[in-house]
Design a protein around this motif. Structure first.
Motif, PDB file in Angstrom:
ATOM      1  N   ASP A  86      34.950  33.195  28.041  1.00 26.26           N
ATOM      2  CA  ASP A  86      34.862  32.175  26.988  1.00 26.26           C
ATOM      3  C   ASP A  86      36.141  31.337  26.927  1.00 26.26           C
ATOM      4  N   GLY A  87      36.654  31.001  28.107  1.00 28.22           N
ATOM      5  CA  GLY A  87      37.831  30.159  28.197  1.00 28.22           C
ATOM      6  C   GLY A  87      39.152  30.876  28.023  1.00 28.22           C
ATOM      7  N   ARG A  88      39.112  32.185  27.766  1.00 34.31           N
ATOM      8  CA  ARG A  88      40.337  32.951  27.571  1.00 34.31           C
ATOM      9  C   ARG A  88      40.665  33.750  28.827  1.00 34.31           C
ATOM     10  N   LYS A  89      41.907  33.648  29.263  1.00 31.96           N
ATOM     11  CA  LYS A  89      42.344  34.354  30.465  1.00 31.96           C
ATOM     12  C   LYS A  89      42.317  35.869  30.239  1.00 31.96           C
ATOM     13  N   GLN A  90      41.763  36.574  31.211  1.00 28.33           N
ATOM     14  CA  GLN A  90      41.749  38.035  31.205  1.00 28.33           C
ATOM     15  C   GLN A  90      42.589  38.513  32.396  1.00 28.33           C
ATOM     16  N   GLN A  91      43.541  39.390  32.136  1.00 27.42           N
ATOM     17  CA  GLN A  91      44.428  39.884  33.198  1.00 27.42           C
ATOM     18  C   GLN A  91      44.213  41.378  33.411  1.00 27.42           C
ATOM     19  N   LEU A  92      43.653  41.726  34.548  1.00 32.35           N
ATOM     20  CA  LEU A  92      43.460  43.119  34.950  1.00 32.35           C
ATOM     21  C   LEU A  92      44.711  43.643  35.646  1.00 32.35           C
ATOM     22  N   ASP A  93      44.873  44.943  35.653  1.00 35.53           N
ATOM     23  CA  ASP A  93      45.982  45.536  36.398  1.00 35.53           C
ATOM     24  C   ASP A  93      45.821  45.270  37.892  1.00 35.53           C
ATOM     25  N   GLN A 131      39.945  47.280  27.083  1.00 35.72           N
ATOM     26  CA  GLN A 131      41.341  47.250  27.515  1.00 35.72           C
ATOM     27  C   GLN A 131      41.706  45.847  27.961  1.00 35.72           C
ATOM     28  N   HIS A 132      42.985  45.635  28.255  1.00 35.21           N
ATOM     29  CA  HIS A 132      43.383  44.311  28.723  1.00 35.21           C
ATOM     30  C   HIS A 132      42.641  43.997  30.019  1.00 35.21           C
ATOM     31  N   GLY A 133      42.099  42.815  30.078  1.00 33.01           N
ATOM     32  CA  GLY A 133      41.365  42.383  31.264  1.00 33.01           C
ATOM     33  C   GLY A 133      39.893  42.716  31.241  1.00 33.01           C
ATOM     34  N   TYR A 134      39.485  43.691  30.419  1.00 29.70           N
ATOM     35  CA  TYR A 134      38.059  44.044  30.323  1.00 29.70           C
ATOM     36  C   TYR A 134      37.798  44.596  28.916  1.00 29.70           C
ATOM     37  N   PRO A 135      37.557  43.702  27.938  1.00 24.29           N
ATOM     38  CA  PRO A 135      37.442  44.114  26.539  1.00 24.29           C
ATOM     39  C   PRO A 135      36.042  44.587  26.153  1.00 24.29           C
ATOM     40  N   PHE A 136      35.498  45.522  26.936  1.00 26.00           N
ATOM     41  CA  PHE A 136      34.136  45.994  26.708  1.00 26.00           C
ATOM     42  C   PHE A 136      34.089  47.516  26.765  1.00 26.00           C
ATOM     43  N   LEU A 137      33.108  48.087  26.066  1.00 26.59           N
ATOM     44  CA  LEU A 137      32.878  49.526  26.063  1.00 26.59           C
ATOM     45  C   LEU A 137      31.586  49.797  26.824  1.00 26.59           C
ATOM     46  N   VAL A 138      31.711  50.357  28.021  1.00 24.08           N
ATOM     47  CA  VAL A 138      30.540  50.624  28.854  1.00 24.08           C
ATOM     48  C   VAL A 138      30.634  52.033  29.424  1.00 24.08           C
ATOM     49  N   PHE A 291      33.634  38.050  39.517  1.00 27.62           N
ATOM     50  CA  PHE A 291      34.002  37.694  38.151  1.00 27.62           C
ATOM     51  C   PHE A 291      34.476  36.245  38.061  1.00 27.62           C
ATOM     52  N   ASN A 292      34.884  35.673  39.185  1.00 28.19           N
ATOM     53  CA  ASN A 292      35.304  34.273  39.216  1.00 28.19           C
ATOM     54  C   ASN A 292      34.263  33.355  39.849  1.00 28.19           C
ATOM     55  N   SER A 293      33.656  33.809  40.942  1.00 27.09           N
ATOM     56  CA  SER A 293      32.690  32.954  41.636  1.00 27.09           C
ATOM     57  C   SER A 293      31.327  32.954  40.961  1.00 27.09           C
TER      58      SER A 293
END
Length: 316
Positions: A86-93, A131-138, A291-293
């Motif tokens: 949604d336009g917000r940068k997500q940074q994974l480890d 968590q940072h980069g993936y704010p979901f509970l799965v 996740f980008n393409s």
């Protein structure tokens, strides 16, 4: 005379054997055996009729080259570990430091819990917490089963316990072999029409028709291959795509994947410990950097479950 063991030493000697990959879940049926690890819900070994059909590793090792691990909530790589929600940068480890990528999901170093165990199957599960980069509970659930034909069947499911839709790509990383047949003597056959053209960081940048060393449709000697490529536009027969290693005597082992898996990553390497060559055939619902393409990327609605299936069969 040597000193008697101390009470502490006796206690240590009586403890259950410990493995670098945690608890080992063995399932047997007839002369087939599968060994599943607590770590990453990985396939450590599959054999049938006394013939080893996957690469394996020692008790004190973690899986070399990601051998047999399952992959969630993404397979392969995310470039720079960055994507946008949604336009917000997500940074994974960054977990693949030389190429500056986030690689193989978030559960590679996670212990899975036992959900169900029966005579011929085992089901394990692990949670990805926000968590940072993936704010979901799965939750990622993996079921292994030896069927009546003694072939191995695998179901990988993702359950979304979040209040928002969650993006994902699922995959697995098995390496196939055919007993003691020299890898160079095997022929690899993969029926696919398109390859993803990747850069030096193994991030896809375009697509092309398969040709040359990437055209495996008629079968190519493993001895002539050193490739690391994602393929798509696969050929399905009865809803199943099959990728096969065949020995000179006609014996074969195949990786099968269902139509939810529209991609397969083929990795033929000469760096696998103790092997002149090793062949990873990786079923995936999407390719690297999905996740980008957006290629192959799916979104799981709240409370929804998605399942992909794959397996290993052999003609011996």
């Amino acid at each position: 005379m040597p000193a008697s063991p101390s009470p502490a030493e006796n206690a240590l000697q009586s403890e259950p054997r410990r493995f670098a990959t945690g608890r080992q879940f063995e399932i047997r049926r007839g002369d087939a055996l599968a060994v599943i690890t607590e770590l990453a819900a990985g396939l450590r070994l599959y054999s049938k009729g006394g013939v080893q059909l996957t690469e394996s590793y020692g008790d004190e090792e973690i899986p070399p080259g990601a051998t047999g691990i399952t992959l969630a909530p993404w397979a392969n790589r995310v470039e720079d570990g960055v994507w946008h929600l949604d336009g917000r940068k997500q940074q994974l480890d960054i977990t693949e430091v030389p190429r500056n990528n986030a690689s193989h999901g978030l559960l590679r170093n996670t212990a899975y819990s036992l959900v169900d165990e029966s005579e011929f199957s085992v089901t394990l599960e692990a949670t990805v917490f926000p968590q940072h980069g993936y704010p979901f509970l799965v939750r990622h659930q993996v079921r292994y089963e030896l069927d009546e034909a003694l072939d191995l069947r695998v179901w990988q499911s993702l359950v979304n316990d979040s209040q928002e839709s969650a993006p994902y790509v699922l995959g697995a990383h098995p390496y196939l072999r055919l007993g003691d047949v020299a890898p160079e003597d095997l022929v690899l056959r993969v029926q696919a029409k398109t390859r993803l053209v990747a850069d030096e960081r193994l991030i896809p940048r375009s697509t092309a028709a398969v040709e040359g060393e990437y055209d495996l449709s008629a079968g190519t000697a493993v001895g002539n291959l050193l490739i690391d490529v994602a393929l798509t536009d696969l050929t399905y027969d009865g809803g199943v795509a099959r990728h096969t290693l065949t020995a000179p005597d006609g014996r074969s082992v195949s990786l099968e994947q269902d139509e939810n898996c529209r991609y397969v990553h083929v990795f033929v390497t000469d760096t696998f410990p103790g092997r002149s060559k090793a062949v990873a055939i990786e079923p995936m619902t999407g390719p690297a950097n999905a996740f980008n393409s957006g290629d192959g990327l799916r979104w799981l609605a709240p409370a929804e479950t998605f399942t992909m299936t794959w397996g290993i069969t052999a003609s011996l």
